[in-house]
Write a protein that holds these residues in place. Sequence first.
Motif, mmCIF file in Angstrom:
data_model
loop_
_atom_site.group_PDB
_atom_site.id
_atom_site.type_symbol
_atom_site.label_atom_id
_atom_site.label_comp_id
_atom_site.label_asym_id
_atom_site.label_seq_id
_atom_site.Cartn_x
_atom_site.Cartn_y
_atom_site.Cartn_z
ATOM 1 N N MET A 1 0.866 -1.391 -0.018
ATOM 2 C CA MET A 1 0.067 -0.175 0.006
ATOM 3 C C MET A 1 0.885 1.277 -0.085
ATOM 4 N N ASN A 2 0.446 2.193 -0.689
ATOM 5 C CA ASN A 2 1.374 3.544 -0.944
ATOM 6 C C ASN A 2 1.355 4.578 0.164
ATOM 7 N N GLY A 3 -0.144 4.588 0.485
ATOM 8 C CA GLY A 3 -0.195 5.887 1.307
ATOM 9 C C GLY A 3 -1.558 5.798 2.083
ATOM 10 N N GLU A 4 -2.032 6.963 2.402
ATOM 11 C CA GLU A 4 -3.396 7.093 3.111
ATOM 12 C C GLU A 4 -4.415 6.330 2.464
ATOM 13 N N GLN A 5 -5.338 5.558 3.385
ATOM 14 C CA GLN A 5 -6.474 4.792 2.858
ATOM 15 C C GLN A 5 -7.575 6.057 2.284
ATOM 16 N N VAL A 6 -7.869 5.941 1.077
ATOM 17 C CA VAL A 6 -8.795 6.752 0.474
ATOM 18 C C VAL A 6 -10.276 6.342 0.613
ATOM 19 N N ILE A 7 -10.372 4.937 0.175
ATOM 20 C CA ILE A 7 -11.692 4.312 0.078
ATOM 21 C C ILE A 7 -11.588 2.943 0.800
ATOM 22 N N ARG A 8 -12.707 2.842 1.618
ATOM 23 C CA ARG A 8 -12.795 1.724 2.217
ATOM 24 C C ARG A 8 -14.007 0.938 2.003
ATOM 25 N N ILE A 9 -14.287 0.041 1.454
ATOM 26 C CA ILE A 9 -15.698 -0.837 1.179
ATOM 27 C C ILE A 9 -15.848 -2.083 2.054
ATOM 28 N N ASN A 10 -16.987 -1.915 2.857
ATOM 29 C CA ASN A 10 -17.265 -3.008 3.662
ATOM 30 C C ASN A 10 -18.651 -3.408 3.605
ATOM 31 N N HIS A 11 -18.659 -4.703 3.203
ATOM 32 C CA HIS A 11 -19.802 -5.505 2.984
ATOM 33 C C HIS A 11 -20.719 -4.925 2.089
ATOM 34 N N LEU A 12 -20.474 -4.715 0.925
ATOM 35 C CA LEU A 12 -21.204 -3.947 -0.097
ATOM 36 C C LEU A 12 -22.147 -4.935 -0.833
ATOM 37 N N SER A 13 -23.399 -4.799 -0.962
ATOM 38 C CA SER A 13 -24.123 -5.527 -1.764
ATOM 39 C C SER A 13 -24.930 -4.498 -2.494
ATOM 40 N N LYS A 14 -25.472 -5.140 -3.539
ATOM 41 C CA LYS A 14 -26.331 -4.384 -4.575
ATOM 42 C C LYS A 14 -27.489 -5.281 -5.200
ATOM 43 N N THR A 15 -28.710 -5.211 -5.175
ATOM 44 C CA THR A 15 -29.641 -5.962 -5.706
ATOM 45 C C THR A 15 -30.745 -5.074 -6.609
ATOM 46 N N PHE A 16 -30.726 -5.653 -7.643
ATOM 47 C CA PHE A 16 -32.015 -4.987 -8.584
ATOM 48 C C PHE A 16 -33.243 -5.974 -8.395
ATOM 49 N N GLY A 17 -34.172 -5.498 -7.853
ATOM 50 C CA GLY A 17 -35.409 -6.574 -7.567
ATOM 51 C C GLY A 17 -34.775 -7.806 -6.949
ATOM 52 N N LYS A 18 -34.910 -8.763 -7.553
ATOM 53 C CA LYS A 18 -34.472 -10.161 -7.116
ATOM 54 C C LYS A 18 -33.128 -10.612 -7.507
ATOM 55 N N ASN A 19 -32.679 -9.755 -8.352
ATOM 56 C CA ASN A 19 -31.418 -9.879 -9.000
ATOM 57 C C ASN A 19 -30.034 -9.388 -8.089
ATOM 58 N N VAL A 20 -29.095 -10.451 -7.553
ATOM 59 C CA VAL A 20 -28.164 -10.038 -6.815
ATOM 60 C C VAL A 20 -27.084 -9.778 -7.578
ATOM 61 N N VAL A 21 -26.640 -8.600 -7.683
ATOM 62 C CA VAL A 21 -25.623 -8.031 -8.638
ATOM 63 C C VAL A 21 -24.359 -8.053 -7.895
ATOM 64 N N LEU A 22 -24.385 -7.611 -6.626
ATOM 65 C CA LEU A 22 -23.113 -7.611 -5.853
ATOM 66 C C LEU A 22 -23.271 -8.335 -4.460
ATOM 67 N N ARG A 23 -22.325 -9.167 -4.185
ATOM 68 C CA ARG A 23 -22.602 -9.506 -2.708
ATOM 69 C C ARG A 23 -21.636 -9.560 -1.901
ATOM 70 N N ASP A 24 -21.441 -8.944 -0.720
ATOM 71 C CA ASP A 24 -20.823 -8.785 0.228
ATOM 72 C C ASP A 24 -19.093 -8.306 -0.205
ATOM 73 N N ILE A 25 -19.046 -7.260 -0.882
ATOM 74 C CA ILE A 25 -17.579 -6.793 -1.339
ATOM 75 C C ILE A 25 -16.911 -5.842 -0.356
ATOM 76 N N ASP A 26 -15.830 -6.233 -0.102
ATOM 77 C CA ASP A 26 -14.768 -5.933 0.670
ATOM 78 C C ASP A 26 -13.561 -5.393 0.153
ATOM 79 N N PHE A 27 -13.082 -4.242 0.089
ATOM 80 C CA PHE A 27 -11.660 -3.754 -0.479
ATOM 81 C C PHE A 27 -11.404 -2.214 -0.342
ATOM 82 N N SER A 28 -10.246 -2.011 -0.082
ATOM 83 C CA SER A 28 -9.845 -0.452 0.110
ATOM 84 C C SER A 28 -8.682 -0.162 -1.085
ATOM 85 N N VAL A 29 -8.543 1.153 -1.249
ATOM 86 C CA VAL A 29 -7.896 1.752 -2.282
ATOM 87 C C VAL A 29 -7.195 2.872 -1.234
ATOM 88 N N SER A 30 -5.680 2.778 -1.506
ATOM 89 C CA SER A 30 -4.894 3.845 -0.829
ATOM 90 C C SER A 30 -4.424 4.906 -1.967
#
Length: 247
Positions: A1-30
């Motif tokens: 990792m280069n420097g300070e953490q800019v973005i941190r994604i915790n347990h991100l999910s996205k559904t459109f109706g019954k369609n689960v497009v993203l499930r439990d996404i975790d990652f970070s960018v510095s």
Amino acid sequence: MNGEQVIRINHLSKTFGKNVVLRDIDFSVSTGDVTCIIGASGSGKSTLLRCLNLLETPTTGEILYHGENIADVNTNAAAYRAKVGMVFQTFNLFNNMTVLENCMVGQTKVLKKKKEEAKESALAFLKKVGMAPYINAKPRQLSGGQKQRVAIARALAMEPELLLFDEPTSALDPQMVGEVLDVMKELAQDGLTMIIVTHEMAFARDVSTHVVYMADGIIEEEGDPQQIFSNPQNPKTKEFLSRFMKG
């Protein structure tokens, strides 16, 4: 990792109706990271980017920008997007404006810069992407590769802390892909923090500091490019890369 953490994604999910497009996404960018997100079409890569830029609202989870959850309904999306810019597949330039005006409008409207200052900044970034000779052209007079370089200059003129690229070369003719990737390589060398959804595997391998492989809305594997491309651990990653890296 280069420097300070800019973005941190915790347990991100996205559904459109019954369609689960993203499930439990975790990652970070510095600061200074160049993160390439790879995976087959329909794996959720672009939706993830759209959530990061608040074009989609996550169903569950957090997107922390310097520790503040911007997935909160009270976030000022325009102010946030000035710091976290996005370059789209289809350029999204204003057809009724010249190249120069396209690169000035966000600066004057969102950043409230004076016209002269906005113009100076726009010219500097257009020069950087090799589009200074075209400042008076309208988008319809440009090739796809030129339009995408203008779109990158426009995003850079907002002086974002993080720039998101959503398959920036996928709408281009093959001979124009290189000119856009060259600009992006230069930005990586300059230390710009970037998250790039891409099908350009050689670019992901050679330019990124971190690679995220997604399948079916899940991060299956992530790591440094050397490891992911030469020794993937996950069978799905192996299979995906074997199709792309022949030769």
